[in-house]
Design an enzyme around this catalytic site. Structure first.
Site, PDB file in Angstrom:
ATOM      1  N   SER A 262       0.454  -1.104   0.515  1.00 50.54           N
ATOM      2  CA  SER A 262       0.082  -0.089  -0.175  1.00 50.54           C
ATOM      3  C   SER A 262       0.913   1.013   0.562  1.00 50.54           C
ATOM      4  CB  SER A 262      -0.902  -0.070   1.210  1.00 50.54           C
ATOM      5  OG  SER A 262       0.091   0.223   2.222  1.00 50.54           O
ATOM      6  N   LYS A 263      -0.025   2.390   0.401  1.00 53.56           N
ATOM      7  CA  LYS A 263       0.879   3.754  -0.465  1.00 53.56           C
ATOM      8  C   LYS A 263       1.873   4.014   0.746  1.00 53.56           C
ATOM      9  CE  LYS A 263      -0.294   8.278  -0.381  1.00 53.56           C
ATOM     10  NZ  LYS A 263       1.420   8.486   0.368  1.00 53.56           N
ATOM     11  N   ARG A 264       1.215   3.766   1.894  1.00 57.76           N
ATOM     12  CA  ARG A 264       0.971   3.736   3.779  1.00 57.76           C
ATOM     13  C   ARG A 264       2.612   2.800   3.628  1.00 57.76           C
ATOM     14  NH1 ARG A 264      -2.185   1.368   6.240  1.00 57.76           N
ATOM     15  NH2 ARG A 264      -3.919   1.504   4.954  1.00 57.76           N
TER      16      ARG A 264
END
Ligand code: GLU
Length: 508
Positions: A262-264
């Site tokens: 994910s972007k996280r």
């Protein structure tokens, strides 16, 4: 089927920046198309107006331009199967929705969101399907007059796909083999909404793949659950004979632990998950991109190609052309591919080594300028030579500055620990002698000057390490860098001598 020209598509929804997993999907479609002399289509699936993000389409186009992935037709590329933006194909979908209604494969439903919510509360695990549809407000449970009256009144409705229960649906997937799902677990999916006169993803996707003569659907694993429904739609339309073959690609997984990248993860571990920097128009948030982080597009392509596929041996460095030759959908893995961003850096390093020094020099110029260097003062040949001397030490073009600044600015201070170790009582006197030796050198290029200076040190029986390191300290400002006489050749006699004089003066 086999005589059909290979046609594949990349069909993003413009809901924001393009995730790196989407880039990999597009790349695999590209490799497959090129390998088979086929066409690659760029279709924009923008039927969900709620999730539309301005700028996303341009962003996606620019990303592929940067990466060197070329499309044959589609939005911004033209072609004979357009329009390629789904929001411009409303009339086409309406026609096909009507076809399904006419042959009884779809029906009209009036249930409001409130009514559906009430049902969900009433019946645990409620699903709109063969077991419940007759208790709902739709054209199967109501008379034709009632339905017509409601439509004439302007009541909003949806069109649902009528799925027959208890049938094993086979999805023949190139990567996963025969995937079987029982139709009873599927719900009567909404295909069309009168509110915005737009189809949902499922209908638009199938109609377009059919009309655009798509032969292979290569897409992310997250679409596998939709595939049985898609198979049923092809059949309902009577298009089973030309149904595309499916290949659902493995997920990209977090570098650490399990789960989808994910972007996280990128924010947490410090690497981009988008090809280009993305400015979110709603939140104003800026997310880093591979381009702005200093990755070469060739490195990104190579790195992505190996996330879920390998050539069957340990070859890692492959150009786009080589990938076209070697790629094989049958060799893609089912299991998710761990996103190894250290490996991405390694690829970038390798591509910096591979790339022509003059090309790297061009990329280095803006970095020089940003560091206050007046680039016009230096010839291309000079900058290129600098690059060739230091590029083996970096992963990114911007890191060249750290390795090469002394080629552009004389040291103004000297590394403390190197002074302690290398600048002795007798060093200034020896450096003065060195200046005289250098003055006498006619050919100041690397090898001849090296021979003379080393000859002089040997003859004088000076300590080789101390003299050479003091020399280096004076010229570079610290005891690091490429071969000393490669440095002095580039700096030239006058500048080299000037730097030694300055060091003698400053360090005493
Ligand atoms: N619009 C879908 C997406 O955003 C396309 C999925 C497919 O390739 O069928 O990925």
């Amino acid at each position: 089927m086999s005589e059909r020209k290979v046609r594949v598509r990349f069909a993003p929804s413009p809901t924001g920046a393009l995730h790196i997993g989407g880039v990999r999907t597009a790349l695999y479609n590209y490799l497959f198309a090129r390998q088979h002399g086929g066409d690659l289509i760029f279709r924009i699936e923008d039927t969900d107006s709620n999730r539309f993000v301005p700028g996303a389409e341009d962003y996606i186009i620019e990303s592929f331009k940067w990466l060197g992935i070329n499309f044959d037709e589609g939005v911004s590329f033209g072609g004979n199967y357009g329009p390629y933006r789904q929001s411009e194909r409303r009339d086409i979908y309406k026609k096909y929705v009507q076809v399904l209604l006419d042959i009884g494969k779809a029906y009209i439903a009036f249930d409001t969101p409130e009514e559906l919510d009430a049902k969900r509360k009433e019946i645990p695990n409620f699903q709109y399907d063969a077991s419940t549809r007759l208790s709902m407000r739709n054209s199967l449970s109501m008379s034709k007059e009632e339905v017509d009256a409601l439509i004439a009144e302007g009541k909003q409705y949806v069109v649902r796909f009528k799925i027959e229960p208890n049938e094993d649906v086979h999805v023949n997937d190139i990567i996963r083999g025969d995937v079987v799902i029982n139709s009873s677990i599927l719900d009567d999916k909404v295909l069309y909404k009168s509110a915005d006169e737009l189809p949902t993803y499922h209908l638009a996707n199938i109609v377009d793949d059919h009309l655009m003569e798509v032969t292979h659907v290569i897409r992310g694993e997250e679409w596998l659950p939709s595939a049985p429904l898609h198979v049923l739609l092809y059949r309902a339309f009577g298009w089973a004979d030309t149904m595309p073959e499916f290949a659902h690609l493995p997920l990209l997984l977090k570098p650490d632990g399990n789960g989808k990248l994910s972007k996280r993860d990128g924010d947490r571990l410090g690497f981009p998950v988008f090809p280009l920097e993305w400015h979110d128009p709603k939140t104003g948030e800026v997310s880093s991109g591979y381009r702005e982080s200093g990755y070469l597009p060739e490195a990104v392509i190579n790195f992505l190609a190996l996330l879920g596929w390998n050539p069957g041996n340990d070859q890692e460095i492959m150009s786009l052309d080589e990938l076209v030759k070697l790629f094989d959908l049958h060799r893609c893995s089912k299991a998710g591919a761990k996103f190894d961003y250290e490996k991405a850096r390694w690829f970038n390093h390798e591509y910096i080594l591979k790339k022509d020094d003059a090309e790297i020099a061009e990329l280095f110029k803006p970095v020089l300028a940003a560091n206050g260097v007046n680039v016009a003062d230096y010839s291309d040949a000079y900058i290129t030579s600098v690059v060739s001397l230091v590029k083996s030490r970096v992963n990114f073009v911007k890191e060249l500055w750290e390795q090469a600044r002394f080629f552009f600015v004389a040291p103004t201070s000297y590394a403390e620990k190197d002074i302690k170790k290398r600048w002795k009582e007798d060093t200034p006197a020896i450096m003065k002698e060195l200046i005289e030796v250098l003055r006498g050198i006619e050919d100041f290029s690397s090898k001849p000057s090296e021979d003379i200076v080393i000859g002089w040190i040997t003859e004088k029986q000076y300590h080789m390490g101390n003299v050479m390191n003091a020399f280096r300290l004076a010229v570079v400002g610290e005891c690091k860098g490429p071969h000393m006489f490669d440095i002095t050749e580039l700096l030239g006699k006058e500048e080299t001598i000037r730097r030694i004089e300055k060091a003698i003066e400053v360090l005493k």
